[in-house]
Design a protein around this motif. Sequence first.
Motif, mmCIF file in Angstrom:
data_model
loop_
_atom_site.group_PDB
_atom_site.id
_atom_site.type_symbol
_atom_site.label_atom_id
_atom_site.label_comp_id
_atom_site.label_asym_id
_atom_site.label_seq_id
_atom_site.Cartn_x
_atom_site.Cartn_y
_atom_site.Cartn_z
ATOM 1 N N SER A 160 68.849 39.860 63.205
ATOM 2 C CA SER A 160 68.508 40.367 61.878
ATOM 3 C C SER A 160 69.689 40.155 60.948
ATOM 4 N N SER A 161 69.415 39.618 59.760
ATOM 5 C CA SER A 161 70.485 39.225 58.854
ATOM 6 C C SER A 161 70.059 39.440 57.406
ATOM 7 N N VAL A 162 71.045 39.505 56.540
ATOM 8 C CA VAL A 162 70.779 39.463 55.110
ATOM 9 C C VAL A 162 70.868 38.007 54.680
ATOM 10 N N LEU A 221 65.982 40.571 53.915
ATOM 11 C CA LEU A 221 66.093 40.618 55.368
ATOM 12 C C LEU A 221 65.437 39.402 56.008
#
Length: 353
Positions: free
Chosen positions: A217-219, A209
């Motif tokens: 928010s991102s992978v 994360l």
Amino acid sequence: MEQLHDLRVSRIKRLSSPGALKDKLPVNDRIASTVSSGRREVENILNGTDNRLLVIVGPCSIHNVDAALVYAEKLSGMRSELRSELCILMRVYFEKPRTTVGWKGFINDPHLDDSYDIEHGLYYARKLLIDINALGLPAATEFLDPITPQYVADVVSWAAIGARTIESQTHRQMASGLSMPVGFKNSTDGRINVAVDAIRSAMHPHSFLGIDREGHSSVITTKGNPYGHLVLRGGMTPNYDAQSIAAAEQLLEKAGLSQTLLVDCSHANSGKKHAQQLKVWENILEQKARGNRSIAGVMIESNLCSGNQPFPEDPEKLRYGVSITDECISWEETERMLRQGADVIAKLMSKEA
């Protein structure tokens, strides 16, 4: 319904996104060239195709950007003068890990008054890095908060994972995606194996994360960092001597890693006494003169003036050019040490020619 979240949170303040800050403080071609060439130089030293000595030198921490830029102007001249023997990068540290509590660094508290104006800290940290690179001087820093690199990593040529975060999975994952070489320090108690484990972990791809350029928010999926390396900073005892270097080489070899490392002349290797950094420096130069090839570089804590000062309640009482964290050597001593090192490396180069 009974409240279940933010029970111990007093405030949440939204920051500008990394992209917005970069739009305000963009990188031009000249700065990009300094950053990328600095990274390549470090990579070449680490892989053995450049036989200069890497020297990461500068204040323990940045608390006055004007003084830091004056220091950078001086160091830029030394980088140009000694560029045939030394690859000099400026230590530009904005984040300070704390064993318990204390000032957490310029980004966290730029006004030194517990106001925690992080928006201001991020802006002027990035601006200072841009100004330093504009001098033709690449910058080095430690990344402590995993969000910070999104704001400033594009203007950094070398990064460190510190002794207090070396065992953190979050930091190992972060390092696997950083675009520059990353030095992993041994733990505060002197254990080297945890840094070796960190280097190996950061070499591999990870997914975790994080946030993207817009702050969402991102992978984050990384490729792995092939330029991780060990930094010896001492522990319960110093670890810069030849016997300690040999032990570190054996650990690296056993792990299947390159036997290439840096030595920190400050911190536990100097007992945090600025005058002792010279002793460490001269020992490293002696080891190099005797043929050591694993020591690729050193770190030195240096400022305009020597020593340090207690951090008072009134920032106006601070002495100009003096560290408010660890002790640093003065600029005059820095010049002498760098020229001394350049002389030693020049002699080694002439023998190998």
